[in-house]
Every structure is written in structure tokens, then in C-alpha cells.
Design a protein around this motif. Structure first.
Motif, PDB file in Angstrom:
ATOM      1  N   HIS A 255      71.809 -10.822  10.163  1.00 38.44           N
ATOM      2  CA  HIS A 255      70.513 -10.151  10.066  1.00 38.44           C
ATOM      3  C   HIS A 255      69.817 -10.477   8.744  1.00 38.44           C
ATOM      4  N   VAL A 256      70.572 -10.524   7.658  1.00 35.76           N
ATOM      5  CA  VAL A 256      69.993 -10.869   6.355  1.00 35.76           C
ATOM      6  C   VAL A 256      69.361 -12.260   6.412  1.00 35.76           C
ATOM      7  N   ILE A 257      70.051 -13.192   7.066  1.00 33.31           N
ATOM      8  CA  ILE A 257      69.523 -14.552   7.215  1.00 33.31           C
ATOM      9  C   ILE A 257      68.265 -14.545   8.069  1.00 33.31           C
ATOM     10  N   ASP A 258      68.327 -13.824   9.178  1.00 32.62           N
ATOM     11  CA  ASP A 258      67.167 -13.739  10.067  1.00 32.62           C
ATOM     12  C   ASP A 258      65.968 -13.153   9.335  1.00 32.62           C
ATOM     13  N   SER A 259      66.206 -12.126   8.540  1.00 33.35           N
ATOM     14  CA  SER A 259      65.131 -11.504   7.777  1.00 33.35           C
ATOM     15  C   SER A 259      64.539 -12.468   6.759  1.00 33.35           C
ATOM     16  N   ALA A 260      65.408 -13.256   6.117  1.00 29.65           N
ATOM     17  CA  ALA A 260      64.936 -14.223   5.120  1.00 29.65           C
ATOM     18  C   ALA A 260      64.063 -15.303   5.754  1.00 29.65           C
ATOM     19  N   LYS A 261      64.305 -15.606   7.013  1.00 31.04           N
ATOM     20  CA  LYS A 261      63.545 -16.642   7.706  1.00 31.04           C
ATOM     21  C   LYS A 261      62.239 -16.126   8.312  1.00 31.04           C
ATOM     22  N   THR A 262      62.082 -14.816   8.351  1.00 25.93           N
ATOM     23  CA  THR A 262      60.910 -14.230   8.999  1.00 25.93           C
ATOM     24  C   THR A 262      59.630 -14.578   8.247  1.00 25.93           C
ATOM     25  N   THR A 263      58.610 -14.930   8.998  1.00 31.12           N
ATOM     26  CA  THR A 263      57.278 -15.158   8.432  1.00 31.12           C
ATOM     27  C   THR A 263      56.314 -14.184   9.100  1.00 31.12           C
ATOM     28  N   ARG A 264      55.136 -14.049   8.532  1.00 35.83           N
ATOM     29  CA  ARG A 264      54.154 -13.136   9.108  1.00 35.83           C
ATOM     30  C   ARG A 264      53.792 -13.527  10.535  1.00 35.83           C
ATOM     31  N   LEU A 265      53.645 -14.818  10.775  1.00 31.05           N
ATOM     32  CA  LEU A 265      53.240 -15.264  12.101  1.00 31.05           C
ATOM     33  C   LEU A 265      54.351 -15.065  13.124  1.00 31.05           C
TER      34      LEU A 265
ATOM     35  N   LEU B 119      77.546 -18.054   6.536  1.00 34.11           N
ATOM     36  CA  LEU B 119      77.305 -17.847   5.109  1.00 34.11           C
ATOM     37  C   LEU B 119      76.586 -19.043   4.499  1.00 34.11           C
ATOM     38  N   SER B 120      76.907 -20.238   4.962  1.00 35.51           N
ATOM     39  CA  SER B 120      76.223 -21.427   4.439  1.00 35.51           C
ATOM     40  C   SER B 120      74.736 -21.397   4.790  1.00 35.51           C
ATOM     41  N   GLN B 121      74.390 -20.717   5.886  1.00 33.45           N
ATOM     42  CA  GLN B 121      72.983 -20.597   6.264  1.00 33.45           C
ATOM     43  C   GLN B 121      72.235 -19.678   5.300  1.00 33.45           C
ATOM     44  N   LEU B 122      72.948 -18.674   4.772  1.00 34.31           N
ATOM     45  CA  LEU B 122      72.302 -17.839   3.766  1.00 34.31           C
ATOM     46  C   LEU B 122      72.046 -18.649   2.497  1.00 34.31           C
ATOM     47  N   LYS B 123      72.980 -19.507   2.155  1.00 36.35           N
ATOM     48  CA  LYS B 123      72.778 -20.373   0.987  1.00 36.35           C
ATOM     49  C   LYS B 123      71.543 -21.252   1.187  1.00 36.35           C
ATOM     50  N   ALA B 124      71.327 -21.684   2.422  1.00 40.82           N
ATOM     51  CA  ALA B 124      70.206 -22.587   2.705  1.00 40.82           C
ATOM     52  C   ALA B 124      68.856 -21.896   2.580  1.00 40.82           C
ATOM     53  N   VAL B 125      68.834 -20.566   2.773  1.00 39.15           N
ATOM     54  CA  VAL B 125      67.547 -19.854   2.713  1.00 39.15           C
ATOM     55  C   VAL B 125      67.440 -18.973   1.470  1.00 39.15           C
ATOM     56  N   LEU B 126      68.368 -19.149   0.544  1.00 37.11           N
ATOM     57  CA  LEU B 126      68.455 -18.274  -0.628  1.00 37.11           C
ATOM     58  C   LEU B 126      67.128 -18.135  -1.363  1.00 37.11           C
ATOM     59  N   SER B 127      66.408 -19.217  -1.545  1.00 41.09           N
ATOM     60  CA  SER B 127      65.208 -19.193  -2.382  1.00 41.09           C
ATOM     61  C   SER B 127      63.914 -18.976  -1.600  1.00 41.09           C
ATOM     62  N   ARG B 128      64.014 -18.651  -0.335  1.00 43.72           N
ATOM     63  CA  ARG B 128      62.800 -18.432   0.459  1.00 43.72           C
ATOM     64  C   ARG B 128      62.034 -17.209  -0.031  1.00 43.72           C
ATOM     65  N   THR B 129      60.711 -17.247   0.128  1.00 43.91           N
ATOM     66  CA  THR B 129      59.857 -16.130  -0.261  1.00 43.91           C
ATOM     67  C   THR B 129      58.965 -15.718   0.907  1.00 43.91           C
ATOM     68  N   SER B 130      59.526 -15.737   2.090  1.00 45.59           N
ATOM     69  CA  SER B 130      58.761 -15.328   3.271  1.00 45.59           C
ATOM     70  C   SER B 130      59.218 -13.946   3.712  1.00 45.59           C
ATOM     71  N   GLY B 131      58.405 -13.325   4.549  1.00 45.04           N
ATOM     72  CA  GLY B 131      58.747 -12.007   5.046  1.00 45.04           C
ATOM     73  C   GLY B 131      57.727 -11.522   6.042  1.00 45.04           C
ATOM     74  N   PRO B 132      57.990 -10.395   6.681  1.00 44.72           N
ATOM     75  CA  PRO B 132      57.044  -9.851   7.658  1.00 44.72           C
ATOM     76  C   PRO B 132      55.789  -9.332   6.970  1.00 44.72           C
ATOM     77  N   PRO B 133      54.755  -9.001   7.741  1.00 43.99           N
ATOM     78  CA  PRO B 133      53.507  -8.500   7.149  1.00 43.99           C
ATOM     79  C   PRO B 133      53.662  -7.055   6.692  1.00 43.99           C
ATOM     80  N   ALA B 134      54.358  -6.880   5.589  1.00 45.13           N
ATOM     81  CA  ALA B 134      54.589  -5.543   5.027  1.00 45.13           C
ATOM     82  C   ALA B 134      54.678  -5.676   3.517  1.00 45.13           C
ATOM     83  N   GLY B 135      54.642  -4.567   2.813  1.00 44.68           N
ATOM     84  CA  GLY B 135      54.722  -4.598   1.366  1.00 44.68           C
ATOM     85  C   GLY B 135      56.010  -5.228   0.871  1.00 44.68           C
TER      86      GLY B 135
END
Length: 220
Positions: free
Chosen positions: A55-65, A98-114
């Protein structure tokens, strides 16, 4: 009593470095896990440690669109969408996940929320995993207080804890956070954050005249 406004900033330049450090810390803690430990039930009902990581990985990959698209596909059911995300990101081998979390570690995307939601996710899910495994982390209290500030003003229908916090004066003992009116409930910001987020906490984590009754309103 109103909120004590000495919380940390929610600007991107402040929030994202904190989120990225929490991801790094989680990776460090999870790397030594034995296979059986990944099946440990988390604080999220129905999810084990491996599920929460997915879920943490999925959340990190989430974009507004794609969040909007996913909400349409799930018919605005957040739980259904979360389950689909876990199934998508969870691999047969936890080390691969876990390696997938490493791959998205520096992402700055998220859902349309604060951006406060990113702090809530980082801290609450970190504890969802660590507490059942007997792990301890000293979280940055000022930033936890910022996440708590967001949660007590967000409805439970939207993943917050406004209704849980209602009728109590919540006071952090390790950060500038003083919210609400009613019997005082005092404790570390992380314990208050978990409690208003519907997570179980130990009786000795909170004190104050309102604590005994407040604790009965939270999962045990």
C-alpha cells in the motif's frame, strides 16, 4: 482551547524530505525481516506487514490524474481502491516488493489532497508495520504534530479523525499541539495521531483526566 500554531510547515520543500526520510527508514527496518515476519498482522485490519508495504508503494505512485480514474473505477469506495492497489503492488517475494519501494523512494506525487496527507501516510503506516514487529522509531515530533493537525480536521469518511477527536482537548507532550475543548488527553504526538487514525495504542501512552474514557473510544 484552540490549536497551538507552532507546527512545522506543510510546504513541499519541507514535507517531501520528511516523507523520503521515512521511506528510507522503513526500508532499513524491513531489509532484515525473515520470511515469516512479513506475514505478521499489521495494525490495519485484514492486512499483514507485506500488504501495508504494498500500500505504501501504491500510495507513492499515486498521481492526481490516476487517483480520479481509480475513484471512478472503485465507485468512490476508498477501501476497494486500496485493496486493488495492494494486489497490484504486492509481489510473491517480499524482497522484490521492498525493492519497488526503493524505486519510488524519491517520488513527489500524490492524490489531490493537502500535503499533510503524505505525512499522515508516512507516520501511521510506519507504525502499522513497526509496532506488531516490536520495532521502535523516534519520529520527528513537530512533523507528526503537523500530520495530527490535518487528521483532527478531516472527516473519518475521508480517512481522517475529526469525529474521534471531537469533545476532547488533545495535547501533545513532545510538540506544539493543543487542539479542542473538553477533558484533556495528553501524550506523544505519534500516540495521539494513531489514536485519532483508529489505531490501537497502549493505555500507558496517554494520560490526563480524559484519557481513560478516550482510550475506550479507540481500538484496543
Amino acid at each position: 482551547m484552540g490549536f497551538n500554531s507552532g507546527m512545522a510547515s506543510t510546504s513541499p520543500s519541507v514535507v517531501w524530505p520528511v516523507v523520503h526520510e521515512e521511506r528510507r527508514a522503513l526500508i532499513r527496518d524491513l531489509e532484515p525481516l525473515q520470511p515469516s515476519q512479513w506475514r505478521t498482522p499489521s495494525l490495519c485490519p485484514g492486512w499483514d506487514v507485506h500488504d501495508v508495504l504494498a500500500h505504501v508503494i501504491d500510495s507513492a505512485k499515486t498521481t492526481r490524474l490516476n487517483f480520479i480514474r481509480r475513484m471512478i473505477a472503485s465507485r468512490l469506495n476508498f477501501d476497494r481502491d486500496n485493496d486493488v492497489g495492494v494486489e497490484r503492488e504486492r509481489t510473491p517475494d517480499p524482497a522484490t516488493t521492498l525493492s519497488q519501494l526503493k524505486a519510488v523512494l524519491s517520488r513527489t506525487s500524490g492524490p489531490p489532497a493537502g500535503l499533510g496527507t503524505r505525512l499522515v501516510e508516512a507516520f501511521v503506516h510506519g507504525e502499522d508495520i513497526r509496532r506488531p514487529l516490536g520495532m521502535r522509531r523516534d519520529y520527528p515530533a513537530a512533523h507528526v504534530a503537523t500530520a495530527l493537525h490535518y487528521q483532527v480536521r478531516t472527516s473519518t469518511k475521508m480517512g481522517g479523525g475529526k469525529e474521534v477527536a471531537g469533545g476532547w482537548r488533545l495535547v501533545a507532550t513532545d510538540a506544539s499541539f493543543d487542539h479542542g475543548d473538553g477533558p484533556a488527553v495528553e501524550g506523544p504526538a505519534i500516540a495521539l495521531l494513531l489514536a485519532v487514525s483508529g489505531r490501537p495504542i497502549a493505555e500507558d501512552e496517554l494520560s490526563g483526566p480524559g484519557a481513560p474514557v478516550f482510550l475506550r473510544r479507540t481500538p484496543s
